[in-house]
Design a protein around this motif. Structure first.
Motif, mmCIF file in Angstrom:
data_model
loop_
_atom_site.group_PDB
_atom_site.id
_atom_site.type_symbol
_atom_site.label_atom_id
_atom_site.label_comp_id
_atom_site.label_asym_id
_atom_site.label_seq_id
_atom_site.Cartn_x
_atom_site.Cartn_y
_atom_site.Cartn_z
ATOM 1 N N VAL A 113 0.858 -1.190 0.000
ATOM 2 C CA VAL A 113 0.000 0.000 0.000
ATOM 3 C C VAL A 113 0.889 1.234 0.000
ATOM 4 O O VAL A 113 1.795 1.354 0.833
ATOM 5 N N ALA A 114 0.636 2.135 -0.937
ATOM 6 C CA ALA A 114 1.375 3.398 -1.002
ATOM 7 C C ALA A 114 0.400 4.559 -0.901
ATOM 8 O O ALA A 114 -0.755 4.463 -1.326
ATOM 9 N N GLN A 115 0.872 5.658 -0.328
ATOM 10 C CA GLN A 115 0.067 6.885 -0.209
ATOM 11 C C GLN A 115 0.993 8.080 -0.388
ATOM 12 O O GLN A 115 2.099 8.098 0.164
ATOM 13 N N HIS A 116 0.545 9.063 -1.164
ATOM 14 C CA HIS A 116 1.362 10.242 -1.474
ATOM 15 C C HIS A 116 2.719 9.828 -2.045
ATOM 16 O O HIS A 116 3.753 10.464 -1.792
ATOM 17 N N GLY A 117 2.709 8.735 -2.814
ATOM 18 C CA GLY A 117 3.917 8.296 -3.488
ATOM 19 C C GLY A 117 4.922 7.577 -2.616
ATOM 20 O O GLY A 117 6.047 7.314 -3.047
ATOM 21 N N VAL A 157 -11.180 -6.210 0.580
ATOM 22 C CA VAL A 157 -9.967 -5.786 1.291
ATOM 23 C C VAL A 157 -9.614 -4.355 0.901
ATOM 24 O O VAL A 157 -9.327 -3.509 1.758
ATOM 25 N N ILE A 158 -9.651 -4.078 -0.397
ATOM 26 C CA ILE A 158 -9.301 -2.736 -0.870
ATOM 27 C C ILE A 158 -10.294 -1.702 -0.350
ATOM 28 O O ILE A 158 -9.901 -0.604 0.065
ATOM 29 N N ASP A 159 -11.576 -2.027 -0.336
ATOM 30 C CA ASP A 159 -12.578 -1.109 0.219
ATOM 31 C C ASP A 159 -12.265 -0.784 1.678
ATOM 32 O O ASP A 159 -12.355 0.375 2.107
ATOM 33 N N ASP A 160 -11.898 -1.804 2.443
ATOM 34 C CA ASP A 160 -11.581 -1.591 3.863
ATOM 35 C C ASP A 160 -10.319 -0.750 4.037
ATOM 36 O O ASP A 160 -10.230 0.083 4.948
ATOM 37 N N ILE A 161 -9.342 -0.932 3.152
ATOM 38 C CA ILE A 161 -8.117 -0.131 3.204
ATOM 39 C C ILE A 161 -8.419 1.325 2.859
ATOM 40 O O ILE A 161 -7.930 2.259 3.527
ATOM 41 N N PHE A 162 -9.243 1.547 1.837
ATOM 42 C CA PHE A 162 -9.620 2.916 1.480
ATOM 43 C C PHE A 162 -10.347 3.613 2.623
ATOM 44 O O PHE A 162 -10.186 4.814 2.843
ATOM 45 N N ASN A 163 -11.167 2.865 3.356
ATOM 46 C CA ASN A 163 -11.869 3.449 4.502
ATOM 47 C C ASN A 163 -10.899 3.938 5.565
ATOM 48 O O ASN A 163 -11.124 4.968 6.201
ATOM 49 N N VAL A 164 -9.804 3.221 5.752
ATOM 50 C CA VAL A 164 -8.782 3.660 6.694
ATOM 51 C C VAL A 164 -8.088 4.915 6.176
ATOM 52 O O VAL A 164 -7.909 5.897 6.901
ATOM 53 N N LEU A 165 -7.739 4.914 4.903
ATOM 54 C CA LEU A 165 -6.974 6.027 4.338
ATOM 55 C C LEU A 165 -7.781 7.315 4.250
ATOM 56 O O LEU A 165 -7.221 8.411 4.387
ATOM 57 N N TYR A 166 -9.101 7.194 4.026
ATOM 58 C CA TYR A 166 -9.903 8.406 3.826
ATOM 59 C C TYR A 166 -10.758 8.795 5.036
ATOM 60 O O TYR A 166 -11.150 9.950 5.154
#
Length: 467
Positions: free
Chosen positions: A23-27, A327-336
């Motif tokens: 998982v990457a965020q802001h590069g 899994v991806i939906d749950d990860i996006f919920n954490v990130l946003y």
């Protein structure tokens, strides 16, 4: 990030994810971890350089090669495919453009849905052109460009077009134009005779546990539609390259990321969101899944925040109810939203245990009770698919009575699904109850006129009924 790791640990605990996650965020990479075994027999852990089949994620790379050839002036997206494939049926080839193949709007039948695919085509060891000549049907299910229907046939043909233009193998063009350019040293096309180091063993999850997956000749039977393997680290290099101009200039990159019918663009489903997950942010999601014998892969990227998620799984988890999307939906919920939502056990496992210890009838009653009184305690993702898969498990054990009871319940739950009627038609066919089989195949065709399997089965049934 601890919350994301906790989510992945839980999915792994419930046998819903096994493999590599990045998982990457802001590069920047915020999580790179592995869950479970790359090889269960040898007790070898998965690692970030473990090689996994990525299935239809290959389509992004096939699309990129087409765009690079366009950038070089060697192809136009509105060219007819007969220009590059003179052996193909000209009356159909003159109707189909490169763009139709890229966007799944060709109307061609999807060859991986053919009845012979799993029993015969997967074992072929011929050239890709010979495979296409032998198996591909050139009848159109709809007028090109008027509808969108996912079609591996189109991307297989794109691979042949790439070879025709370059006079090189698809694999060599990938290596020359993409892998070597951006440093993807652990990515390639699987050759059945090649020994590949650090390669994950593929497994299918049956309700009684894991088993090795069935054989498939990836190079011949899948080719440019899904024959690649890669690693979490290499897939991150791919994502990073898509932000620069190493592979495409800005003009062609814009075309590469332009969605067509149903949001499909060159191996990515692209959607705009005005209030993503109620975060108040306007973002774009670019997603795609890949599933092939023993393996599942899901990638998702959000360019506005340089977010990238790659999940590589060697237990065909995506076949078990679309769990990688969850899994991806749950990860996006954490990130946003910084919201932790832990997964729940898949309901079908619990129901199967009841069926095994008691009876299929008791299991269905138990399932109805769970749906009514304990729905929030279980995972119902992909419920239709799970019921269908359970019916096939009983069918594989020659227990057609149990299979029929399960699929009857599935039909009651999903009366507008062509797939459950197709399965019920198959069960009745095996039971030699041909009138009932015919009725169900007719129903599936009513719901999905492009179901070639149903068309072929109806012809067989008509012949049997005449005898």
């Amino acid at each position: 990030m601890e919350k994301i790791n906790l989510i992945l640990e839980k999915y792994h605990q419930f046998n819903l994810f096994n493999g590599s996650a990045l998982v990457a965020q802001h590069g920047k990479i915020i999580l790179k971890k592995n869950y479970g075994k790359a090889d269960m027999g040898w007790n070898i852990d998965a690692a970030s350089d473990t090689k996994f089949r990525i299935g239809s994620i290959t389509k992004q790379f096939t699309g990129m090669l087409i765009m690079q050839l366009k950038q070089e002036g060697k192809i136009n997206l509105d060219d007819k495919i007969s220009k590059y494939l003179p052996w193909y049926n000209k009356s159909i080839g003159d109707k189909l453009t490169i763009q139709h193949l890229l966007a799944h709007t060709s109307g061609l039948p999807n060859y991986t849905d053919f009845p012979d695919f799993k029993t015969k085509m997967v074992f072929e060891n011929s050239s890709n052109k010979d495979f296409a000549v032998k198996y591909f049907k050139d009848t159109l299910g709809f007028e090109p460009g008027t509808k969108q229907s996912y079609c591996n046939t189109g991307y297989y043909l794109l691979g042949l077009i790439i070879e025709a233009i370059t006079n090189k193998s698809y694999e060599d063009v990938l290596k020359e134009k993409i892998f070597d350019v951006i440093g993807m040293k652990n990515t390639g096309i699987e050759d059945p005779k090649q020994i590949i180091s650090n390669y994950a063993q593929g497994y299918d999850f049956d309700y009684d546990g894991y088993q090795k997956t069935d054989y498939i000749n990836m190079k011949t039977a899948v080719f440019a539609a899904g024959a690649m393997y890669s690693t979490a680290n290499d897939m991150y290099k791919w994502d990073t390259a898509l932000y620069g101009n190493t592979l495409l200039n800005d003009e062609n990159k814009k075309i590469y990321f332009t969605p067509h019918l149903n949001g499909y663009a060159n191996g990515l489903v692209i959607q705009k969101h005005s209030d993503f997950l109620k975060s108040g942010k306007e973002i774009t999601t670019m997603v795609h899944s890949g599933g092939i014998n023993g393996f599942s892969c899901n990638i998702a990227r959000i360019p506005e925040d340089k977010i990238y998620v790659v999940l590589l799984d060697n237990t065909r988890a995506g076949k078990r109810g679309g769990q990688l999307e969850a899994v991806i939906d749950d990860i996006f919920n954490v990130l946003y939203n910084d919201k932790l939502s832990l997964p729940k056990p898949l309901v079908i496992y619990e129901v199967y245990s009841k069926m095994k210890s008691s009876s299929v009838e008791d299991g269905i009653l138990y399932l109805k009770d769970i749906k009514k009184n304990k729905f929030d305690s279980y995972n119902f993702n992909g419920f239709e698919n799970e019921l269908n898969k359970l019916a096939y498990k009983f069918l594989s054990e020659n227990n057609t009575d149990a299979a029929l009871k399960v699929i009857d319940y599935a039909v009651s739950e999903f009366p507008n699904s062509f797939n459950v009627y197709d399965t019920r038609g198959e069960i009745y066919y095996i039971r030699k109850e041909y009138p009932e089989s015919k009725k169900n195949y007719q129903k599936t065709l009513e719901l999905n006129p492009n179901n070639d399997n149903a068309k072929e089965m109806l012809l067989k049934i008509e012949d049997l009924l005449k005898k």
